[in-house]
Design an enzyme around this catalytic site. Sequence first.
Site, PDB file in Angstrom:
ATOM      1  N   LYS A  87      -7.480  -0.144  11.359  1.00 43.92           N
ATOM      2  CA  LYS A  87      -6.891  -0.661  10.116  1.00 43.92           C
ATOM      3  C   LYS A  87      -5.629   0.137   9.787  1.00 43.92           C
ATOM      4  O   LYS A  87      -4.613  -0.407   9.366  1.00 43.92           O
ATOM      5  CB  LYS A  87      -7.913  -0.586   8.976  1.00 43.92           C
TER       6      LYS A  87
ATOM      7  N   GLU B  85       0.818  -1.213   0.000  1.00 42.02           N
ATOM      8  CA  GLU B  85       0.000   0.000   0.000  1.00 42.02           C
ATOM      9  C   GLU B  85       0.854   1.266   0.000  1.00 42.02           C
ATOM     10  O   GLU B  85       1.734   1.433   0.858  1.00 42.02           O
ATOM     11  CB  GLU B  85      -0.928  -0.002   1.230  1.00 42.02           C
TER      12      GLU B  85
ATOM     13  N   HIS C  64      -1.854  10.229  -1.012  1.00 40.74           N
ATOM     14  CA  HIS C  64      -2.073   8.948  -1.682  1.00 40.74           C
ATOM     15  C   HIS C  64      -1.896   9.070  -3.182  1.00 40.74           C
ATOM     16  O   HIS C  64      -1.352   8.201  -3.828  1.00 40.74           O
ATOM     17  CB  HIS C  64      -3.529   8.520  -1.424  1.00 40.74           C
TER      18      HIS C  64
HETATM   19  C1  MEV Z   1      -5.865   3.497   4.862  1.00 39.44           C
HETATM   20  O1  MEV Z   1      -5.208   2.298   4.529  1.00 39.44           O
HETATM   21  C2  MEV Z   1      -5.812   3.736   6.355  1.00 39.44           C
HETATM   22  C3  MEV Z   1      -6.681   4.888   6.850  1.00 39.44           C
HETATM   23  O2  MEV Z   1      -8.014   4.729   6.388  1.00 39.44           O
HETATM   24  C4  MEV Z   1      -6.621   4.869   8.362  1.00 39.44           C
HETATM   25  C5  MEV Z   1      -7.595   5.813   9.031  1.00 39.44           C
HETATM   26  O3  MEV Z   1      -8.664   6.114   8.444  1.00 39.44           O
HETATM   27  O4  MEV Z   1      -7.299   6.203  10.165  1.00 39.44           O
HETATM   28  C6  MEV Z   1      -6.205   6.201   6.317  1.00 39.44           C
END
Ligand code: MEV
Length: 425
Positions: free
Chosen positions: A264, A86, A378
């Site tokens: 996550k 990722e 991103h």
């Molecule tokens: C993306 O892989 C992880 C996030 O969604 C974590 C979060 O929302 O705190 C950016």
Amino acid sequence: MDTHAPSSRIGGFHKFDVAQRIASVAQFARLDEADQALLQNTGNLPAELADHLIENFIGTMNIPVGIATNMKIDGQDRLIPMATEESSVVAAVCNAARQCYDSGGFTTSMSGTEMIAQIQLTHVTDPQHARLQILEKKDTIRELCNACDPILVKLGGGFRDLEVRVLETRGGTMVVTHLIVDTRDAMGANAVNTMAERIAPRIAEWTQGKSNLRILSNLADRRLARARCTWRLADIGGAEVRDAMLAAYHFAEADPYRAATHNKGIMNGISAVVMATGNDTRAVEAGAHAYAARSGRYSSLSTWEVTAQGDLAGSIEIPMAVGLVGGATKLHPSAKVALKVLGVNTAEALARTIAAVGLAQNFSAMKALATTGIQKGHMALHAQNIAMMAGAVGEEIDALARILVAQGAVRQDVAEAELQKLRAG
Ligand code: MEV
């Protein structure tokens, strides 16, 4: 039904050598020469070794390993290898660590290295009586457990304690014994499972019950890794940013829908180091999420507060069943190098480092979400992926990615059109 459809009933597949297996899969899935050559290229994991790690081995799946810089943990600078597919995950840790480096970095600790093995007993007529009968045998159980793993005992580990719970279930009353075992530098699954299997028949004999499951619990709440860190107000962009981050945390704390995503993000960091070091990502993930629900309501794994000075203080406490000995950690060449880079000599040091990475990851995700949003960071890397998917090669990749970001349209159709224009000059 297609009578010519290939069959998945392949007798003796596990006895084939790797080349035979690839040929067999190629025939089934009509793989061409290039596909087969790809499977044969096992990168830095020798096929002979991989063939012993799992069953029916045919190839490897390479995941990029990146280095998180700027981490200071318990006063020591560390470089952190992270295996992840990722984008933004490695950068997130670097950024969070940079913003707390000058104020001292992360402080970590650990509750211990004890694992729990469960023995399930059913068909017990007098469960309370049985519970005490088992507890009375603690010394015998200790001896039997320790005899299973004299090396662990020599290294200072072994049986530590016994718990017996009477559990009311839909299938009747059960008596559940917990063997509590210090597994030191091993993740410990093999050690405690062996002990549970050795003890179970004795417990059944003493109580006249029927032993059923004998397996470790991934809710490793006697193996909690802890990390804390304070980010100074001036280093994070002021009170407005801090308060928006706190609001993000309060949202996760109150709402399981948000907590799942918040956690996550934490696991983005944690699983990447667990993976890079050849440890069991699923064990750590299962433990983390079960721990996050320990109150009966799923919630945030981290906590965030404001210090007396107005700074932002983050903490995390999380089950961390990772080891340095046994399994892929000791065998996988990349895992061995990752451990050298980390410079950790004990499972405890590894677990504590991983907790710090999880907290760093969480800081960056909350900060990005509470300020510019996640897409800006991103998109730069994602645009490169899209550029490659559109067919860009070499210098075209960066050039095309820049065009996509500038247009605010990181999409494959746009990428294909822009690539044509780029090539037409
Ligand atoms: C993306 O892989 C992880 C996030 O969604 C974590 C979060 O929302 O705190 C950016």
